[in-house]
Enzyme design. Structure first.
Site, PDB file in Angstrom:
ATOM      1  CG  HIS A   1      -0.809  -6.438  -2.525  1.00 41.53           C
ATOM      2  ND1 HIS A   1      -1.777  -7.370  -2.256  1.00 41.53           N
ATOM      3  CD2 HIS A   1      -0.966  -5.455  -1.602  1.00 41.53           C
ATOM      4  CE1 HIS A   1      -2.500  -6.966  -1.221  1.00 41.53           C
ATOM      5  NE2 HIS A   1      -2.019  -5.798  -0.804  1.00 41.53           N
TER       6      HIS A   1
ATOM      7  CG  ASN B   1      -3.422  -1.300  -2.362  1.00 42.78           C
ATOM      8  OD1 ASN B   1      -3.950  -1.015  -3.443  1.00 42.78           O
ATOM      9  ND2 ASN B   1      -3.068  -2.541  -2.048  1.00 42.78           N
ATOM     10  CD1 TRP B   2      -6.762   4.323  -2.170  1.00 46.39           C
ATOM     11  CD2 TRP B   2      -7.643   5.373  -3.938  1.00 46.39           C
ATOM     12  NE1 TRP B   2      -6.638   5.672  -1.952  1.00 46.39           N
ATOM     13  CE2 TRP B   2      -7.175   6.341  -3.031  1.00 46.39           C
ATOM     14  CE3 TRP B   2      -8.234   5.804  -5.131  1.00 46.39           C
ATOM     15  CZ2 TRP B   2      -7.281   7.711  -3.278  1.00 46.39           C
ATOM     16  CZ3 TRP B   2      -8.337   7.167  -5.384  1.00 46.39           C
ATOM     17  CH2 TRP B   2      -7.868   8.112  -4.455  1.00 46.39           C
ATOM     18  CE  LYS B   3      -5.905  -4.172  -0.620  1.00 41.76           C
ATOM     19  NZ  LYS B   3      -6.057  -5.283   0.312  1.00 41.76           N
TER      20      LYS B   3
ATOM     21  CD  GLU C   1       0.553  -5.041   2.520  1.00 48.77           C
ATOM     22  OE1 GLU C   1      -0.128  -4.108   2.938  1.00 48.77           O
ATOM     23  OE2 GLU C   1       0.336  -5.590   1.436  1.00 48.77           O
TER      24      GLU C   1
ATOM     25  N   GLY D   1      -5.051  -0.492   3.287  1.00 46.99           N
ATOM     26  CA  GLY D   1      -6.040  -0.871   2.282  1.00 46.99           C
ATOM     27  C   GLY D   1      -7.389  -0.250   2.605  1.00 46.99           C
ATOM     28  N   GLY D   2      -8.261  -1.030   3.232  1.00 47.54           N
ATOM     29  CA  GLY D   2      -9.643  -0.604   3.485  1.00 47.54           C
ATOM     30  C   GLY D   2      -9.777   0.790   4.075  1.00 47.54           C
TER      31      GLY D   2
ATOM     32  N   GLY E   1      -7.125  -7.288   5.300  1.00 48.38           N
ATOM     33  CA  GLY E   1      -8.576  -7.293   5.137  1.00 48.38           C
ATOM     34  C   GLY E   1      -9.303  -8.153   6.155  1.00 48.38           C
TER      35      GLY E   1
ATOM     36  CB  SER F   1      -6.346  -5.276   9.763  1.00 54.57           C
ATOM     37  OG  SER F   1      -6.964  -6.278   8.986  1.00 54.57           O
TER      38      SER F   1
ATOM     39  CD  GLU G   1      -5.506  -7.999  -1.935  1.00 55.71           C
ATOM     40  OE1 GLU G   1      -5.565  -7.050  -2.736  1.00 55.71           O
ATOM     41  OE2 GLU G   1      -5.848  -7.891  -0.734  1.00 55.71           O
TER      42      GLU G   1
HETATM   43  P1  PGA Z   1      -6.087  -3.766   4.527  1.00 56.58           P
HETATM   44  O1  PGA Z   1      -5.168  -4.033   3.241  1.00 56.58           O
HETATM   45  O2  PGA Z   1      -5.598  -2.505   5.174  1.00 56.58           O
HETATM   46  O3  PGA Z   1      -7.484  -3.633   3.980  1.00 56.58           O
HETATM   47  O4  PGA Z   1      -5.924  -4.945   5.423  1.00 56.58           O
HETATM   48  C1  PGA Z   1      -3.794  -3.777   3.267  1.00 56.58           C
HETATM   49  C2  PGA Z   1      -3.147  -4.124   1.956  1.00 56.58           C
HETATM   50  O5  PGA Z   1      -3.542  -5.103   1.324  1.00 56.58           O
HETATM   51  O6  PGA Z   1      -2.233  -3.411   1.498  1.00 56.58           O
END
Ligand code: PGA
Length: 255
Positions: free
Chosen positions: A95, A9-11, A167, A234-235, A173, A213, A97
């Site tokens: 998600h 997930n590149w956000k 999640e 994510g990251g 993050g 993470s 967010e």
């Molecule tokens: P993260 O994000 O790996 O940066 O913690 C995961 C996500 O939000 O899908």
């Protein structure tokens, strides 16, 4: 056996050039991987170029969100059918967010799942509790509720197209992933819910990803848990080498 899914997930990261380069690098590294399915979720405007970069490989394309309606006067929103026409196979729904920063409710998430299915997309339903909810002892109930509302009334025939992602909000993050044991506990509860909803066979087929993470270092331990069928990254998915190492950890864990 459930095929593991490693999703990136590149956000809201990258530019046209950097997204294209990242998709190409991932295609080069993982394009022929057989043992795990790999999917990337770039920001909307990068979808066509990402689609070009991964064409002919086994890598799937996904979007980070969709609007619950089929089409209409919804400025700034994107429809499931448009995403499908850009070769998206997956779409995230709910998600944390989106829930937290954009006010997305459980009911909206449910409508997005329905729209994704109607648009021939595979929805990835994201659920997870915040640290306050966990500390108050409400984590399990929150996750049950998110699953229950999103899937209420759904027919078991959709089960093969559905993916879940656990999640925990506190792990996203934060550099503080859930331990494999903590994640496995919640995955087992989600599995029970899915079996209650869809029946033993269909409920056992749905993949449940862990997200929060994830790194190349912790991926193997997480994937070693019976009910963890993949990872939503994510990251670490913004770096082709890290993302590839995570996908290869899936090969190790499942072979
Ligand atoms: P993260 O994000 O790996 O940066 O913690 C995961 C996500 O939000 O899908």
């Amino acid at each position: 056996m459930r095929q593991p899914l490693i999703a990136g997930n590149w956000k809201m990261h990258g530019t046209r050039d950097s997204c294209r380069a990242l998709a190409s690098a991932i295609a080069g590294d993982l394009g022929t991987l057989q043992e795990a399915e790999v999917a990337i979720f770039p920001p909307y405007p990068s979808l066509p170029e990402a689609a070009d970069a991964i064409r002919g490989t086994g890598i799937a394309l996904g979007a980070q969100d969709l609007h619950p309606e089929a089409e209409g006067a919804f400025t700034g929103a994107v429809s499931g059918s448009l995403l499908r026409s850009f070769d998206c196979r997956y779409v995230l729904a709910g998600h944390s967010e989106r829930r937290r920063l954009f006010g997305e409710t459980d009911d909206a998430v449910k409508r997005k799942i329905s729209r994704a299915l109607a648009s021939d997309l595979k929805p990835v339903l994201c659920v997870g509790e915040s640290s306050e909810q966990r500390e108050a002892g409400d984590g399990e109930e929150i996750v049950h509720k998110q699953v229950r509302i999103a899937l209420a009334g759904m027919d078991s025939s959709v089960a093969t197209r559905l993916v879940l992602a656990y999640e925990p909000v506190w792990a996203i993050g934060s550099g503080r992933p859930a331990t494999p044991e903590v994640a496995a506990e919640m995955h087992a509860l989600i599995r029970d819910d899915l079996r209650k909803f869809f029946g033993m066979t269909e409920g056992s087929e749905i993949r449940i990803l862990y997200g929060g993470s994830v790194t190349p270092e912790n991926a193997g331990g997480l994937l070693g848990q019976e009910e963890i069928d993949g990872l939503l990254v994510g990251g670490a998915s913004l770096d082709a080498a890290s993302f590839s190492a995570i996908a290869r950890a899936a090969v190790g864990a499942y072979s």
